[in-house]
Structure formats: C-alpha cells, structure tokens
Motif scaffolding. Structure first.
Motif, mmCIF file in Angstrom:
data_model
loop_
_atom_site.group_PDB
_atom_site.id
_atom_site.type_symbol
_atom_site.label_atom_id
_atom_site.label_comp_id
_atom_site.label_asym_id
_atom_site.label_seq_id
_atom_site.Cartn_x
_atom_site.Cartn_y
_atom_site.Cartn_z
ATOM 1 N N ILE A 165 39.251 41.813 43.689
ATOM 2 C CA ILE A 165 40.398 41.646 44.591
ATOM 3 C C ILE A 165 39.934 41.550 46.037
ATOM 4 O O ILE A 165 40.435 40.726 46.816
ATOM 5 N N ALA B 46 38.510 38.164 46.722
ATOM 6 C CA ALA B 46 39.555 37.140 46.785
ATOM 7 C C ALA B 46 40.357 37.282 48.079
ATOM 8 O O ALA B 46 40.488 36.325 48.848
ATOM 9 N N TYR B 47 40.870 38.474 48.311
ATOM 10 C CA TYR B 47 41.814 38.610 49.417
ATOM 11 C C TYR B 47 41.112 38.685 50.766
ATOM 12 O O TYR B 47 41.483 37.997 51.705
ATOM 13 N N SER C 29 37.795 31.673 46.139
ATOM 14 C CA SER C 29 38.583 31.268 44.988
ATOM 15 C C SER C 29 38.029 31.975 43.754
ATOM 16 O O SER C 29 36.915 32.507 43.764
ATOM 17 N N HIS C 30 38.785 31.948 42.698
ATOM 18 C CA HIS C 30 38.320 32.645 41.486
ATOM 19 C C HIS C 30 37.023 32.044 40.959
ATOM 20 O O HIS C 30 36.166 32.756 40.454
ATOM 21 N N ALA D 48 33.518 33.926 40.449
ATOM 22 C CA ALA D 48 32.783 33.887 39.182
ATOM 23 C C ALA D 48 31.312 33.592 39.445
ATOM 24 O O ALA D 48 30.418 34.183 38.835
ATOM 25 N N VAL E 254 34.913 32.622 34.668
ATOM 26 C CA VAL E 254 36.133 32.511 35.476
ATOM 27 C C VAL E 254 37.285 33.283 34.830
ATOM 28 O O VAL E 254 38.069 33.947 35.519
ATOM 29 N N GLY E 255 37.361 33.187 33.525
ATOM 30 C CA GLY E 255 38.443 33.884 32.833
ATOM 31 C C GLY E 255 38.405 35.384 33.081
ATOM 32 O O GLY E 255 39.450 36.036 33.216
ATOM 33 N N LYS F 139 39.822 36.026 36.522
ATOM 34 C CA LYS F 139 41.287 35.949 36.521
ATOM 35 C C LYS F 139 41.895 37.222 35.938
ATOM 36 O O LYS F 139 42.884 37.745 36.451
ATOM 37 N N THR F 140 41.293 37.683 34.866
ATOM 38 C CA THR F 140 41.815 38.889 34.221
ATOM 39 C C THR F 140 41.690 40.104 35.134
ATOM 40 O O THR F 140 42.621 40.896 35.268
ATOM 41 N N LEU G 233 41.526 40.081 38.389
ATOM 42 C CA LEU G 233 42.455 39.943 39.505
ATOM 43 C C LEU G 233 43.866 40.309 39.068
ATOM 44 O O LEU G 233 44.597 41.027 39.762
ATOM 45 N N ARG G 234 44.221 39.831 37.901
ATOM 46 C CA ARG G 234 45.585 40.084 37.434
ATOM 47 C C ARG G 234 45.794 41.554 37.084
ATOM 48 O O ARG G 234 46.750 42.184 37.538
ATOM 49 N N MET H 291 45.834 43.588 40.248
ATOM 50 C CA MET H 291 47.029 43.406 41.058
ATOM 51 C C MET H 291 48.250 44.064 40.416
ATOM 52 O O MET H 291 49.120 44.595 41.108
ATOM 53 N N ILE H 292 48.303 44.005 39.104
ATOM 54 C CA ILE H 292 49.424 44.662 38.426
ATOM 55 C C ILE H 292 49.346 46.171 38.641
ATOM 56 O O ILE H 292 50.346 46.832 38.916
ATOM 57 N N LEU I 230 47.904 47.654 41.141
ATOM 58 C CA LEU I 230 48.252 47.885 42.549
ATOM 59 C C LEU I 230 49.761 47.838 42.762
ATOM 60 O O LEU I 230 50.336 48.686 43.440
#
Lengths: 305, 199
Positions: free
Chosen positions: B156, B159-160, B165-166, B170, B177-178, B181-182, B184-185, B188-189, B191
C-alpha cells in the motif's frame, strides 16, 4: 515486471484496492470503471476503498509551503475563471448575496450566470476539462478523480453508462429500451444528446421520486442549455398515452417533447427546446401526440437548482 | 449557506453546518470569495503539499503541483458536493491523482526510485501547525495502518506514497501482479474496516 498473467489478473474484483490507490494504468482504470457500472457490489467496495485511500493522505508528513506559493496563487485568482454554480438558484444567490469580500473580485462574482458563456470557453481547454485536453496539466488519473467526484451518483452513472453502452450499439438503442421492437423510444440523436449533457463540465443532476412508482433523474447543463430526464421503473402507459416533458418557469409550462418508458431498465428523454437556468422540469401523462399545455398533474417535478 | 458571508471564524454563524467547515469554505469559494480561499489554503496547504511531496519528493515540482491543485479547487469549488464525501477527501483525492500523474510523466519518477524503502508514515509535527481535525484524522490512520501485515503495508505504501502501479510494484518486490493486487485489496479492506469508512 515479473508477474505472471492468469485469468485472475483480469478479474475486476481483485482490482478494487489497486484502483483506489491510483495504482492502475489508464486502460485498466477505464475497463474497471465499466465493470463498476454494472455491479453494485463492486461499486460499493470501490467507493469505500477510495474513501479509505484519501485518508492515507492524512498520514503523510505535512510540509509548509513557501510563502511565494500562496502569493502566486492569490495573484492568479482574479484572472482565473471559476466554473459556474450548477443550479440557477445558486447562481442567483451568488449574484445577489455576494459576500462583501468579493469586492476584490467583482467580475468573477457578480454576474456568474450571465458571464458563463464568456468565462468558461476561454479557460476550458487547458484547465477545467482534463479529460479532453492538456495531459501535462491534468492527466488521466486526475481526470478519474473528477469523474468520481463530479458525477458519482451511482444510479446516474450506471444509467448513463447503460445509455452509452446502448448508444454504442447503434440501432440496438431503440429496441433495447422498449418492449416493442421497431418502436424506439429514443433516437440516436437523443442518445448523443444525453452523452453531450453528461459530458458537460457543469453537468448537474437530481434524482426525484416519481408519483406512482419508479425514479427519475434529471440531468442538465446550464452551459449547454440542455437537459434530460432518465426514468426507471415507470409504469408502461396504455395505448394512446405518452409521457410529456415540460420546462416550467414563472410564465407557465413549455412543452419539451414526448417519450415512452421502457418496461424494464432505464429510458431517457432529452428535452426539446432550451433550458433556462432555474427552470423546473416536469413530466406529465398526456394523450398521444402530446399537449400544448399540461392536462394532468405532473408525476415528476424537479428544479434545476 | 447564505448566512456565511464572512470567513471570520466567529461563533455567530447561523448556518446549519458547523462554523466554517472546509465544506462551507468551498461554498464561499465557489462564489468567488478570495478570503475563504485564503483560509482554506492556510488550513490545508501543508497537507496537500505534504501528500504531493510524499509522492514526488522534489520540492519545487511539488509546489508546482500543489499550485495546480489549489487553482483547480478555485475553479471547480462549485462542483464539490458535500453529500458525496468530505471536502478534505475531495481535496486529497485531487492532490494524489495529480501527483501520481506527474510522477509517471516526469523526472520525479527517477527521483522516487532512489528512495524505495523509505516507507515510514511517522510524520514530524514540529514544523507545521494545523487544525485539530486533521491531527485527529492522522492519529486514526496511523493506528489503522498498524493493524496491517507488513506485506500489506509495504504494498500500500509503494502504491499510495510511491505512486507506483501494481505492475511496477510486482517488479520491485519480485512477486506476481496478482499477488500485489490481492495485497492491496486485502490491506485496503482491512484499513477501511479499521477506519470505519462506509461507502
């Protein structure tokens, strides 16, 4: 770039976090946003994470700007046009109730409605329409920020997106919106009219409940002088009846075209004639062919303010 | 809102809203009130510049971007809709995206490459004074960040704060990359839940 691609990589549901953190490419963002348009679940998660991401900004160490920065900014204000207020009501307020401090910026404040035409076009290309111009000033990511904040109402976005998707489909537009194939309730011209309004810098909208069931979203741009009504869940009218839209002001109601409502999904009608800031938009049920003046009580009423 | 014709922070405002919130200031700004703009600037500029500089590093470029952000606020204040989110979020979203756009298109991208690893979020407060509301927000975020796993926090932050970029992340972390993404998601959830954000 050591990532290995799999089908999972293309699943928008995995992209909510990356999207919220601005960690996606412009292309990905675009397709992701399309996906959010058609999934309320995805949209809700995304909105929550975007909101969360902005809180991260508060965790960055504050930095005191140079005094020059503020001086430069303040010096630029008087010569920097502002987007007009969305509704005429607000514009009136600005004109008549302008704070005294506006003495410093009389031109910008005292005739917002009247000066819209002169003020906006001069500045629009480079600075207030980043989606269309000047990547150096406002790139794709920032444009998405605008898109989110300035046109976010979920129902509206979904509706317009659906409309846009149908519009892309060309001849599909009509039959998709009515249960009577071959009797299109909208024309391609209407669809592009809607797209034009939706893309206007000063687009504003209001969702109102409909007497008798369903919802209606009014969309308008004072800059363009145009408006549209998007309806969802309206009763299908019997033969011989149509919906008719009106521009209503102190002098009465001016007819703004008739339309039918699809049994399912979103239908819309771009109003005929020109929107005058502050007009109320109304919809009544009228005999086929429309009436010169409303003959029934409006089922939809909304002020463009 | 019409009662708010002064930017003085007097206690006698008759607005239904709290006295001179950022939202109220934006309302005034949208009508061309330069004093309101001045006040909003004074109260938020360190935050805006802090976020932008966190991404861009270079101070001069960061001030340029901050200036763009504030001019954008001046121009588009009429478009801010308070029922869709807080003014501070609106401002910071704009700031972050402009900063990311800049970092991906400029020399700043190279500058930031030199400081991968600098991912602390502990600010030094001595240098600025700021409003209580922002300070409280900061404490909330700091506590929530502490609830993440190290891997989530790392992704995070890259990224932020890094503006990566993701796929760049990576590459930096040598993971798929996957997985990025996981992380980050999931992060963030977590958070979001810790911060009590409701969409």
């Amino acid at each position: 770039m050591s990532g290995t691609r799999s089908d999972d990589d293309l699943d928008p549901r995995l992209l909510t976090g990356a999207y919220a953190l601005d960690a996606v490419s412009a292309t990905e963002a675009e397709s992701f946003e399309k996906a959010t348009d058609s999934s309320a679940t995805l949209r809700d998660e995304t909105d929550g994470l975007v909101e969360t991401a902005t809180l991260l900004g508060l965790a960055a160490t504050p930095v005191t700007p140079s005094t020059r920065l503020k001086a430069d900014l303040m010096a630029k204000l008087s010569s920097t046009p502002q987007l007009p207020l969305s509704g005429a009501g607000s514009a009136r307020h600005a004109a008549t109730d302008a704070p005294e401090s506006l003495d410093q910026a009389p031109d910008a404040a005292h005739s917002p409605a009247a000066s819209v035409a002169e003020v906006i076009p001069a500045e629009v290309p480079a600075t207030v329409s980043p989606a269309e111009a000047a990547p150096a000033l406002a790139g794709p990511v920032e444009s998405r920020a605008r898109a989110r904040w300035f046109s976010r109402p979920v129902g509206f976005v979904a509706g317009v997106a659906a409309a846009a998707a149908l519009f892309v489909g060309g001849g599909f537009v009509g039959s998709a919106l009515t249960d009577q194939p071959g009797a299109p309730v909208v024309t391609d011209a209407s669809a592009s009219g809607l797209a034009e309004i939706a893309a206007a810098d000063d687009v504003a909208r209001q969702t109102v409940a409909v007497d008798g069931g369903g919802t209606a979203t009014l969309v308008w741009s004072n800059e363009l002088g145009r408006s549209a009504v998007l309806v969802d869940g309206l009763p299908t009218l019997p033969d011989g009846k149509v919906y008719e839209a009106w521009y209503i002001d102190a002098d009465g109601a001016a007819p703004a075209g008739t339309f039918a409502a699809a049994a399912e999904g979103t239908s819309w009608h771009v109003l005929d004639g020109a929107l005058t800031p502050g007009d109320t938009i109304g919809v009544t049920v009228e005999p086929a062919g429309g009436s010169p003046a409303p003959t029934t009580t409006p089922i939809i009423v909304g002020e463009t303010a | 809102m019409l009662e708010l014709v002064t930017t003085d922070r007097g206690p006698d405002t008759e607005s239904a809203e709290a006295a001179v919130t950022f939202e109220s200031l934006l309302e005034l700004i949208s009508r061309g009130d330069q004093e309101a703009f001045s006040e909003l600037y004074d109260r938020t500029a360190p935050r805006v510049l802090g976020l932008v500089k966190r991404v861009l590093v270079d101070h001069a470029q960061s001030e340029e971007v901050a200036q763009e952000v504030f001019l954008e606020i001046w121009k588009t204040a009429s478009k801010f809709e308070s029922h869709r989110g807080s003014a501070m979020s609106w401002i910071l979203t704009m700031s972050h995206r402009r900063a990311v756009d800049r970092v991906r298109s400029s020399q700043a991208g190279h500058d930031r490459d030199e400081r991968i690893g600098l991912r602390d979020i502990e600010p030094e407060y001595d240098q600025v004074s700021e409003s209580v509301e922002i300070r409280i927000e900061h404490e909330r975020v700091k506590r929530a960040m502490a609830q993440l796993t190290e891997l989530q926090r790392e992704a995070i932050s890259l990224a932020y704060y890094g503006g990566y970029s993701h796929s760049e992340i990576a590459g930096i972390l040598s993971i798929p990359v996957g997985t990025v993404k996981t992380r980050l998601r999931d992060g963030m959830i977590r958070l979001r839940d810790e911060l009590g954000v409701h969409s």
